[in-house]
Design an enzyme around this catalytic site. Structure first.
Site, PDB file in Angstrom:
ATOM      1  N   SER A 163       0.814  -1.210   0.000  1.00 60.39           N
ATOM      2  CA  SER A 163       0.000   0.000   0.000  1.00 60.39           C
ATOM      3  C   SER A 163       0.853   1.269   0.000  1.00 60.39           C
ATOM      4  O   SER A 163       1.618   1.500  -0.935  1.00 60.39           O
ATOM      5  CB  SER A 163      -0.964  -0.033   1.195  1.00 60.39           C
ATOM      6  OG  SER A 163      -1.963   0.943   1.062  1.00 60.39           O
ATOM      7  N   LYS A 168      -0.547  -4.038  -3.504  1.00 61.77           N
ATOM      8  CA  LYS A 168      -1.867  -3.465  -3.181  1.00 61.77           C
ATOM      9  C   LYS A 168      -1.905  -2.056  -3.770  1.00 61.77           C
ATOM     10  O   LYS A 168      -1.412  -1.108  -3.176  1.00 61.77           O
ATOM     11  CB  LYS A 168      -2.099  -3.423  -1.677  1.00 61.77           C
ATOM     12  CG  LYS A 168      -3.471  -2.858  -1.302  1.00 61.77           C
ATOM     13  CD  LYS A 168      -3.653  -2.820   0.208  1.00 61.77           C
ATOM     14  CE  LYS A 168      -5.015  -2.270   0.577  1.00 61.77           C
ATOM     15  NZ  LYS A 168      -5.182  -0.849   0.212  1.00 61.77           N
TER      16      LYS A 168
END
Length: 511
Positions: free
Chosen positions: A413, A438
């Protein structure tokens, strides 16, 4: 302009006057043909009340009715009634009454059955709008909460095809078929709606879980030290997957690794467990016990872990360890850099291994510390690039010193955004293994009853326009297998030439 209406036989002798300002009709002695005459133009138009080829004036008579009806149909439709349509319907009703009174003076011109037919048709269609659908004022409180959640997804969700379904049709079907008599039934309907998106990161949160999520972004990470996620769609694995185990945490010390599967938490199977419910169980009070069933490969282990507070600071020897992007993380990095400079540090190692992300703005601010200029990340939606985050170097603190960034499959992320910005701008050497992948952004939306939604609102692209979702960031070099994860052992690998994990400075910073 005044218009003269008179019979064809007695027009000169017995004119009938109709004023546009003050319409007044007088009975005619002749019920056959009629004249409409302009005083200014001194011309007359003759038509018979029984003739199909009537004048333009007669043809235009119902136009105001037709126009009002068309506007109502266009804005409100025949199949649904919006709240804003109710005042409009009342206005149209009043207008119809005025029109009827206005044309009462023409009853001798227009056959009675024609007028009744026109007004009847218009009223029938207008009233049909109100009876074809249950009006919005009859919606229950539970219906309104469901619509609030539906609207949040409709406005914010990144995929405007909504996983290949008609989002409006789903709303209508759900309101008609899903039971919403209690709050629990409404929550179940919202969960079912969100599940149709087939996006594990878009989730419904009950009030308690929503509050826990929001408070969790403001505090230090606690619990057993695990960052978890759902298995990737192309696998048959069930349960929850370990994205990273925080170095020094209880799970890390027990040997839990990135990629392991959590099968049960406190004897509760994780097969259908929501990720936020699992996170809450794993972040129990300090000193309590958390029982885990963890599978690594074909081996399943049962662990008893005691949650503990986890610090964020690493040893200050030119090495910065970030376990998550919490609030004020960028300020902590700036402070660490200044402290190390005071100890004659002239190069840096930023360790993002097992960093599962956190607050997106903090990732952007940390990138600005190290970059003198350039794009940090592109934010894209279904239409393409929506926002560009870049820096002009005004906030740079360490833009010239050599920099190494350590990554692994637990780097996810926001930490992937940072690593991608460093790599594509050629600011740092990335060492380790491909990151988690991600590449989606979630925003949190609070509903009126205190519950909330975490909705995927966009996706990331690196400065080189690489979509990292499910692919990750590919490092420049791999790290020796024997290289430790914990900061206490890390410095020994750089200082002790006899160590099996030894890396000299030249080798470390070379591409």
């Amino acid at each position: 302009m005044e218009v003269i209406l008179g019979s064809s036989a007695a027009f000169a002798a017995a004119p009938v006057c109709y004023s546009c300002r003050n319409p007044t009709a007088y009975s005619s002695e002749n019920s056959g043909s009629w004249y409409l005459k302009s005083k200014e133009q001194n011309s007359a138009i003759c038509f018979s009340s029984q003739s199909p080829d009537q004048s333009k004036a007669f043809k235009n008579f119902p136009r105001s009715f037709w126009w009002r009806n068309k506007r109502l149909a266009l804005h409100c439709s025949f199949f649904g009634l919006k709240t804003e349509c109710i005042p409009r319907l009342r206005k149209i009703s009043i207008s119809l009454q005025k029109e009827v009174k206005r044309v009462e003076t023409l009853n001798n011109i227009i056959p009675s059955f024609s007028l009744h037919l026109i007004v009847g048709v218009m009223l029938f269609i207008a009233l049909g709008v109100t009876v074809t659908k249950t009006p919005s004022w009859a919606l229950t409180e539970e219906n309104l909460l469901f619509l609030e959640a539906w609207r949040a997804v409709d406005r914010a969700y990144v995929d405007k095809t909504f996983n290949g379904q008609s989002w409006f049709r789903y709303r209508e079907n759900a309101l008609r078929t899903e039971p919403m008599n209690t709050r629990e039934e409404t929550y179940a309907a919202i969960r079912k709606m969100v599940a149709t998106l087939d996006d594990p990161f878009t989730r419904f949160l009950e009030p308690k879980k929503f509050k826990s999520l929001r408070s969790g972004t403001r505090s230090t990470v606690t619990g057993v030290g695990l960052s978890i996620g759902y298995p990737k769609k192309d696998t048959s694995d069930s349960g929850l997957v370990v994205i990273s185990a925080a170095p020094g945490g209880p799970a890390f010390k027990a040997g839990v690794l990135s990629g392991d599967f959590i099968l049960a938490i406190d004897d509760s199977s994780t097969e259908s467990m929501e990720i936020y419910d699992a996170a809450e169980r794993l972040q129990g009070p300090e000193g309590s016990k958390v029982e885990l069933a963890v599978r690594h490969g074909s081996e399943t282990r049962h662990l008893s872990l005691i949650p503990a507070g986890l610090g964020e600071d690493g040893p200050l020897v030119g090495y910065i360890k970030l376990t998550s992007f919490t609030q004020n993380a960028s300020d902590a990095v700036r402070e660490a850099i200044e402290t190390m400079r005071g100890n004659n540090v002239n190069s840096f190692i930023l360790d993002l291994r097992d960093n599962s992300g956190g607050l997106f703005p903090e990732g952007v601010e940390i990138a600005k510390i190290w970059l003198d200029k350039g794009v940090i990340v592109y934010i894209c939606d279904s239409q393409g690039v929506r926002d560009i985050y870049e820096t002009d170097g005004s906030n740079a603190t360490a833009s010239s010193e050599p920099l190494v960034v350590l990554v692994n499959k637990g780097t996810a992320s926001a930490s992937e955004i940072l690593a991608g910005a460093f790599k594509d701008n050629k600011r740092a050497v990335l060492i380790g293994e491909p990151t988690y992948g991600k590449g989606k952004i979630q925003s949190v939306f609070e509903l009126s009853d205190g519950s909330g939604l975490a909705i995927t609102v966009a996706r990331y692209e690196t400065p080189a326009h690489i979509d990292i979702d499910k692919v990750g960031i590919i490092p420049d070099r791999t790290l020796p297998v024997s290289f430790p994860n914990d900061e206490d052992s890390f410095c020994g690998c750089l200082q002790d030439p006899a160590s099996a994990c030894y890396l000299n400075k030249v080798e470390l910073f070379s591409r």
